[in-house]
Design an enzyme around this catalytic site. Structure first.
Site, mmCIF file in Angstrom:
data_model
loop_
_atom_site.group_PDB
_atom_site.id
_atom_site.type_symbol
_atom_site.label_atom_id
_atom_site.label_comp_id
_atom_site.label_asym_id
_atom_site.label_seq_id
_atom_site.Cartn_x
_atom_site.Cartn_y
_atom_site.Cartn_z
ATOM 1 N N LEU A 158 37.586 39.283 39.750
ATOM 2 C CA LEU A 158 38.570 39.840 40.687
ATOM 3 C C LEU A 158 39.097 41.160 40.130
ATOM 4 O O LEU A 158 38.945 41.448 38.935
ATOM 5 C CB LEU A 158 39.711 38.841 40.881
ATOM 6 N N ALA A 159 39.750 41.918 40.999
ATOM 7 C CA ALA A 159 40.245 43.235 40.579
ATOM 8 C C ALA A 159 41.206 43.134 39.397
ATOM 9 O O ALA A 159 41.271 44.030 38.562
ATOM 10 C CB ALA A 159 40.923 43.923 41.757
ATOM 11 N N CYS A 160 41.956 42.027 39.319
ATOM 12 C CA CYS A 160 42.928 41.858 38.229
ATOM 13 C C CYS A 160 42.244 41.557 36.892
ATOM 14 O O CYS A 160 42.898 41.513 35.851
ATOM 15 C CB CYS A 160 43.904 40.742 38.576
ATOM 16 N N GLY A 161 40.938 41.316 36.924
ATOM 17 C CA GLY A 161 40.196 41.072 35.684
ATOM 18 C C GLY A 161 39.842 39.608 35.497
ATOM 19 O O GLY A 161 38.948 39.285 34.710
#
Ligand code: FMN
Length: 182
Positions: A158-161
């Site tokens: 995900l974009a948050c890592g």
């Protein structure tokens, strides 16, 4: 298959909303007429011009009173114009708002005015913990029980890592779901 189909594409403020540009592009290439609706959250990420250049139509924002005065916008969109309504990506906030039946913005009113005689597809996109939260899961169940088709999420980075569920399905996969439903 999508030639001359009228698709209302509601885009919300998930980090994945850039993928909605490609979805709009693919739908137009397939011959569909695409009307974009941008949530207040989406407008913090993207400018309407990117969608207007792809769809050759003015992108709608959520101020119902800023729409053209020649019609009642939510009724026309839901009951006369759209063949299918797609929410891509659907933020947790959008899911909650729809599950509460809020209609203080354009898309909320479209959602209620449609009364499920046109297919409504919803593609969630959010962090895994948000997606797993009972508030989101219960709201999704409620929307499904009313006739909304809840699309799966992908699992991955995900974009948050973090890695997990909640990743937005690809634009190509979204087109396949639209073709099955329209
Ligand atoms: C960088 C950033 C990324 C975000 N990504 C998401 C996301 O993927 N999914 C989500 O539900 N909310 C996400 N949010 C929060 C939403 O933008 C926020 O809840 C917003 O109010 C949603 O508005 P909307 O439902 O009107 O589009 C993100 C916020 C920021 C600042």
């Amino acid at each position: 298959m999508l030639k001359d189909k009228k698709i209302l594409l509601h885009v919300t403020g998930s980090i994945a909303c850039y993928k909605a540009c490609e979805l709009a592009n693919l739908l137009v290439k397939e011959g569909a007429e695409v009307q974009i609706s941008l949530s207040d959250g989406a407008l913090k990420f993207l400018q309407p011009a990117v969608f207007e250049g792809l769809t050759h139509k003015k992108a709608l924002t959520q101020n119902m009173f800023a729409c053209e005065p020649d019609c009642i916008p939510h009724i026309t969109l839901a009951q006369k114009w759209a063949d299918l309504i797609m929410i891509y990506p659907a933020s947790a906030n959008c899911i909650s708002r729809l599950a509460c039946g809020l209609s203080d913005d354009l898309f909320g009113a479209v959602f209620l005015a449609n009364n499920f005689d046109k297919p409504v597809l919803l593609a969630p996109a959010m962090n895994s913990n948000m997606f797993a939260h009972p508030a989101v899961q219960e709201n999704l169940k409620k929307l499904e029980s009313w006739g909304t088709k809840i699309l799966p999420t992908d699992e991955g980075r995900l974009a948050c890592g973090s890695v997990g569920k909640g990743k937005l399905i690809s634009p190509e996969t979204a087109v396949e779901f639209i073709k099955e439903s329209v």
